[in-house]
Every structure is written in C-alpha cells, then in structure tokens.
Design a protein around this motif. Structure first.
Motif, short mmCIF file in Angstrom:
data_model
loop_
_atom_site.label_atom_id
_atom_site.label_comp_id
_atom_site.label_asym_id
_atom_site.label_seq_id
_atom_site.Cartn_x
_atom_site.Cartn_y
_atom_site.Cartn_z
N MET A 1 0.85 -1.19 0.00
CA MET A 1 0.00 0.00 0.00
C MET A 1 0.89 1.25 0.00
O MET A 1 1.81 1.35 0.78
CB MET A 1 -0.91 0.00 1.23
N SER A 2 0.60 2.18 -0.87
CA SER A 2 1.40 3.40 -0.96
C SER A 2 1.14 4.29 0.24
O SER A 2 0.16 4.12 0.98
CB SER A 2 1.06 4.15 -2.25
N ALA A 3 2.04 5.29 0.40
CA ALA A 3 1.89 6.22 1.51
C ALA A 3 0.56 6.96 1.44
O ALA A 3 -0.10 7.19 2.44
CB ALA A 3 3.05 7.20 1.51
N ASP A 4 0.15 7.34 0.22
CA ASP A 4 -1.12 8.06 0.05
C ASP A 4 -2.31 7.19 0.45
O ASP A 4 -3.27 7.66 1.05
CB ASP A 4 -1.27 8.52 -1.39
N LYS A 5 -2.22 5.89 0.13
CA LYS A 5 -3.32 5.00 0.48
C LYS A 5 -3.43 4.80 1.98
O LYS A 5 -4.53 4.68 2.53
CB LYS A 5 -3.15 3.66 -0.24
N HIS A 6 -2.27 4.74 2.68
CA HIS A 6 -2.29 4.64 4.13
C HIS A 6 -3.00 5.85 4.74
O HIS A 6 -3.83 5.73 5.64
CB HIS A 6 -0.85 4.57 4.68
N LEU A 7 -2.64 7.04 4.23
CA LEU A 7 -3.25 8.27 4.74
C LEU A 7 -4.73 8.31 4.42
O LEU A 7 -5.55 8.72 5.25
CB LEU A 7 -2.54 9.48 4.14
N GLN A 8 -5.09 7.86 3.22
CA GLN A 8 -6.50 7.85 2.83
C GLN A 8 -7.30 6.90 3.72
O GLN A 8 -8.42 7.21 4.14
CB GLN A 8 -6.61 7.43 1.36
N SER A 9 -6.72 5.72 4.02
CA SER A 9 -7.39 4.76 4.89
C SER A 9 -7.59 5.34 6.28
O SER A 9 -8.66 5.19 6.89
CB SER A 9 -6.56 3.48 4.97
N TRP A 10 -6.55 6.02 6.80
CA TRP A 10 -6.66 6.63 8.12
C TRP A 10 -7.73 7.71 8.14
O TRP A 10 -8.53 7.81 9.07
CB TRP A 10 -5.31 7.20 8.55
N GLN A 11 -7.76 8.51 7.08
CA GLN A 11 -8.75 9.59 6.99
C GLN A 11 -10.16 9.02 7.00
O GLN A 11 -11.06 9.56 7.67
CB GLN A 11 -8.51 10.40 5.71
N GLU A 12 -10.35 7.91 6.28
CA GLU A 12 -11.68 7.29 6.25
C GLU A 12 -12.09 6.81 7.63
O GLU A 12 -13.23 7.04 8.06
CB GLU A 12 -11.66 6.10 5.28
N ARG A 13 -11.19 6.14 8.35
CA ARG A 13 -11.49 5.66 9.69
C ARG A 13 -11.78 6.81 10.63
O ARG A 13 -12.71 6.75 11.45
CB ARG A 13 -10.33 4.82 10.22
N PHE A 14 -10.98 7.87 10.52
CA PHE A 14 -11.15 9.01 11.42
C PHE A 14 -12.52 9.67 11.20
O PHE A 14 -13.23 10.00 12.16
CB PHE A 14 -10.03 10.03 11.16
N GLU A 15 -12.92 9.82 9.93
CA GLU A 15 -14.20 10.46 9.63
C GLU A 15 -15.37 9.60 10.09
O GLU A 15 -16.38 10.11 10.58
CB GLU A 15 -14.29 10.75 8.14
N LEU A 16 -15.24 8.28 9.94
CA LEU A 16 -16.30 7.40 10.41
C LEU A 16 -16.42 7.43 11.93
O LEU A 16 -17.53 7.41 12.48
CB LEU A 16 -16.04 5.96 9.93
N ALA A 17 -15.28 7.47 12.61
CA ALA A 17 -15.30 7.57 14.07
C ALA A 17 -15.97 8.87 14.51
O ALA A 17 -16.75 8.89 15.47
CB ALA A 17 -13.88 7.47 14.63
N GLU A 18 -15.66 9.95 13.81
CA GLU A 18 -16.31 11.24 14.12
C GLU A 18 -17.82 11.16 13.88
O GLU A 18 -18.60 11.72 14.66
CB GLU A 18 -15.71 12.34 13.25
N ALA A 19 -18.21 10.46 12.83
CA ALA A 19 -19.64 10.34 12.53
C ALA A 19 -20.36 9.47 13.56
O ALA A 19 -21.57 9.63 13.78
CB ALA A 19 -19.83 9.75 11.13
N MET A 20 -19.62 8.56 14.19
CA MET A 20 -20.22 7.70 15.21
C MET A 20 -20.54 8.48 16.49
O MET A 20 -21.52 8.17 17.18
CB MET A 20 -19.27 6.56 15.57
N GLN A 21 -19.74 9.45 16.83
CA GLN A 21 -19.84 10.10 18.14
C GLN A 21 -21.22 10.69 18.43
O GLN A 21 -21.77 10.45 19.52
CB GLN A 21 -18.74 11.16 18.28
N PRO A 22 -21.82 11.47 17.52
CA PRO A 22 -23.16 12.01 17.86
C PRO A 22 -24.22 10.92 17.99
O PRO A 22 -25.13 11.04 18.82
CB PRO A 22 -23.47 12.96 16.69
N LEU A 23 -24.11 9.84 17.20
CA LEU A 23 -25.07 8.74 17.32
C LEU A 23 -24.91 8.04 18.67
O LEU A 23 -25.91 7.70 19.32
CB LEU A 23 -24.85 7.72 16.19
N LEU A 24 -23.67 7.84 19.09
CA LEU A 24 -23.41 7.19 20.37
C LEU A 24 -23.97 8.03 21.52
O LEU A 24 -24.58 7.52 22.45
CB LEU A 24 -21.90 6.99 20.57
N GLY A 25 -23.75 9.34 21.44
CA GLY A 25 -24.22 10.24 22.48
C GLY A 25 -25.74 10.27 22.57
O GLY A 25 -26.31 10.18 23.66
#
Length: 480
Positions: A1-25
């Motif tokens: 996996m290229s460096a850009d793909k690693h960053l893209q994967s992390w960004q996707e996980r981070f955004e999904l985690a952020e989207a989870m927070q209001p639902l969890l609350g």
C-alpha cells in the motif's frame, strides 16, 4: 500500500469515528443505550479510542473489524426503539459479516437480534444516589455517574456528604474532581455554586452537605427521597454503623465500598449479585482485590475445579500508608510507602468465599504494597482437580472474557509488553495476562492485573444498579 493509500485509509477511519460520536451520544442520552465493541465502551470515547476499540477486535477473532463494517450497525441501532441496554455492535457486526454480504439486510438483522429490548417498557424512574465521603473511590464514582447524565439516566447523583466545611473547602473539592494525578482531567466542566453549597458538573446539580455523622443529615430537605447512600469512608463496616444511614430521612438503602463485617452480604458484581434481594437494605461491594480475583477463580473452578491455592497481591500503596516513616498502628505500614515494598495482610482470599462459597477454606492470601500509585497485580497459585496446559487455560479464559456472564468483569490480554501503567482506567474487575500463565500437571499460576481504583468503582456501579433494580441487559446473548 502506498503512503497516500495509508493516509486515505486513516482519513476514512477518522471520519467514520467522528460520525459515530453524535449517534453514540444520542443513543445514551435519549434512550439509555450504551454501545460497546467487544466490551470496549464507546460512550464519551474520542475518535482515536473508537478506532483503537475496532483494532482490538483482531485480537479476539483473528480478523479486522473495519469502521465501515460496523457503522451501518450503529445507524440501524439508532433507528430502533430500544431502551436501557448495552449493545455490542462489534460482536453483532462480526457475526453478520461471517454469514451475509448484503448490507440491505442489516436493519432486519438488528431488529431480530435486539427483539428482547425493542419497545421494552419498564421502570424508568430515576433513583437518587448520595456519596457519603469524597476520597479516591468517591470521586471516581462521581465521574462514572456524571458521565451517564442525560434524560434517560436512572442513577442520579444528588448529593455528597463531607466532614469539615471550612472556608475554601468547596473550591478544593471541585478542584480534586477536575484534576486527578492518576486518572487525568475530568471529562467536562465543574462549576462551584458557593451560595447554595453545590457543584454543577456537566449539568448535574450536586448538593454538598457538611456533617460530622450520618445522624445529622435530613436528605428530604434537599428533595432527596428513597436514596441509596454509598459509604466510601470506610469508617463503619458493620450493620450497627452503616445502619445510621438508614435512620436518616430520605434514605432507603446503603452500600459500603469495602469489605463488611458480620452478616452483611459481600457482593462481587458478575459473580453473586443475584444474592441481593429487594429487602436487603445494607450491602457491601467487597474489596478491589476480591472483585479482581473472584471472577477468574469462579471461571477456573467451574471448568477445572480448584483443590486449593494461594493468592499473592502486589498492591499499589494507598492513602492508609505514610508518605514518610511515621507511627502507624499496623505492622510495617508506618514505613514510607513511596520508598518501600511492604509485606502486609489481605483478607481477599478469605473474602472470596463470601461471594463463592465453593472455595471456602481452600485459599490463603497475603499482600505486598509497592511504590506505585495505582493498578495492582494478583498472582493466583492453584492446584486443580485435573491436568491442564497453558494453552487450554488461556483459551478457556479468553472465551469466558468474550462470551460468558463474566465478560464485563474479565478482560484478556496477549501482549508481551503490558505493564501496570497501561491499565490505568481499565473498566474491568481484572485483566488476565495470558502470556504470564504457567501450567504444569494439575498446577497453574495465573496473573491478573486490576485498576484497584477505577475498575473497582465500575464494579460498585454495577452493585448500585442491582440494589435499585436498574440493571441493563447486555446483547447479543451467547457466542458470536
């Protein structure tokens, strides 16, 4: 996996985690639904903590659980009329993806798996809680109760009772709640209402009452009724002493956060909480060590049978010891706690029998206090009824930690690098260190870490809920 793909994967996980927070609350605040991933709580979790909880799933099932795989289950949960329960979306997602590929079936699947709590109507009336004392355990209990604040919360912290009341006391108590050298800053805001002797923490109004003894307090003056008083002072340990709380107007029951004397029931949540009857007015939550070791001992005894054994506790120093050498009524405890290992006694081994009568007379115990401020280690040296191997014991405890009635008490680690400070803030009664297990013939030596402050406080909250009839069902049931 290229460096850009690693960053893209992390960004996707981070955004999904952020989207989870209001639902969890919203799920917790509005419906009393606590969401976890393989036992890891997501309530008030940061984005990084949500990502880490998903990464740990590989340790349990051998495969990743991606946030994009679990997010649809959280969305489906948020659309269901479920109330007052704990839901493990990690286990539900893993079970689903093993047998399905169609994302369109998730809502129907969730409705089927959670049918027990859909449209559930029960006693949702909140109950009043009073903390009598505000030391290490009292302040952590306050944090745990406050983090559950919301209109669906059924355990309401209404008051704290303290001795003293000198000028500046209220501000100092607020400061101790805001900041903790071991557990870090309070997750929220704490305001001081000097005119009314109160603290306001994350919107929770907490009356501060100054009294030199239980008999001085009339809780009804503060609108408190049928309260559960949680005595964390350790001053009174028998029925006569703790009974003083029951004589106060506005009090219904009392809970001691220490081992009790006499015929008072000592409860280890997850093991013998069903011993609590509606007419039990005084109950003990036993000790931190008893809570840490009893679930593991029960699991081992149920499967392999324990003939006898010895429990050695490597325990962090406590406020009962001296900072520097000085007089102490107990042997050795007068020596400087931050500078010495101190051999002392523990009643935890004998206390196990109160929660687990099958082990009465089978265990001995001792303790060594060591120069760390929190997180302790219990070493269980046991003679069993049949031969075992390291793998058979570890595989069994791993299964128990995930799929049994003890899954909220026993955590399991395979790390070869874990040390005590890594477990500060653990919400489990104990953490089973599988890499340290020793087994030969019918003998085993097991190592169980425990946050003797925070993990124990979580156990106390469980006993509180049971005493007040406010227990949550945990779903899904059975194996994934």
């Amino acid at each position: 996996m290229s460096a850009d793909k690693h960053l893209q994967s992390w960004q996707e996980r981070f955004e999904l985690a952020e989207a989870m927070q209001p639902l969890l609350g919203k799920l917790y605040r509005n419906q009393g639904v606590e969401v976890v991933v393989y036992g890891r709580p997501l309530l008030s979790a940061s984005t990084i903590e949500i990502i880490k909880a998903h990464r740990l799933v590989r340790r349990h099932v051998g495969d990743k659980l991606r946030l994009r795989e679990s997010f649809p289950f959280l969305e489906a949960l948020s659309k269901l009329d479920v109330k007052h329960c704990k839901v493990d979306i990690g286990k539900l997602a893993v079970k689903y993806w093993r047998n399905h590929q169609d994302i369109d079936e998730i809502e129907a699947y969730m409705a089927h798996e959670l049918k027990e709590v859909i449209h559930h109507t029960g006693d949702t009336a909140p109950r009043d809680v009073v903390l009598y004392g505000f030391g290490r355990i009292g302040r952590l209990l306050a944090r745990l109760l406050i983090e559950r604040s919301g209109k669906s919360n059924r355990l309401r912290l209404r008051a704290i009772v303290l001795r003293g009341g000198r000028k500046g006391d209220l501000e100092k108590r607020a400061s101790l709640l805001r900041r903790d050298s071991v557990h870090g800053p309070f997750n929220g805001s704490v305001e001081v209402d000097t005119d009314n002797n109160a603290l306001i923490a994350n919107g929770t109004y907490i009356q501060v009452i100054y009294a030199d003894g239980p008999s001085e307090v009339d809780y009804t003056k503060y609108g408190i009724e049928r309260a559960l008083v949680v005595d964390n002072t350790g001053i009174w340990k028998d029925e006569a002493g703790l009974g003083q709380h029951l004589a106060c107007p506005g009090v219904e029951k009392a809970l001691l956060t220490a081992p009790a004397k006499g015929d008072i029931k000592n409860i280890v949540f997850g093991v013998n909480e069903d011993d609590i009857l509606p007419n039990d007015l005084i109950v003990s939550a036993a000790s931190c060590t008893t809570n840490a070791i009893t679930p593991v001992l029960k699991a081992i005894h149920d499967e392999f049978g324990i003939e006898n054994g010895h429990v050695e506790t490597i325990h962090s120093y406590t406020n009962d010891q001296n900072l520097i050498d000085n007089y102490h009524s107990a042997d050795r405890r007068g020596r400087s706690a931050p500078l010495n290992m101190v051999i002392t006694e523990t009643g935890a081994a004998k206390a196990v029998a109160k929660a687990l009568p099958a082990l009465k007379g089978r265990l001995t115990g001792n303790a060594i206090r060591v120069p760390t401020p929190n997180v302790s280690l219990a070493i269980l040296s046991l003679n069993l009824n049949r031969e075992v191997s390291k793998d058979s014991v570890n595989d069994y405890i791993r299964h128990v930690s995930l799929h049994s009635g003890l899954q909220n008490q026993i955590d399991y680690t395979e790390s070869t690098e874990i040390v005590s400070s890594d477990l500060v803030g653990s919400r489990y009664a104990g953490v089973f260190d599988s890499q340290a297990t020793i087994a030969e013939d019918k003998r085993v030596t097991l190592y169980v870490w425990y946050d003797n402050e925070f993990g124990y406080s979580c156990q106390v909250v469980g006993v509180m809920q049971k005493m007040l009839g406010l227990q949550y069902p945990s779903l899904p049931l059975g194996d994934d």
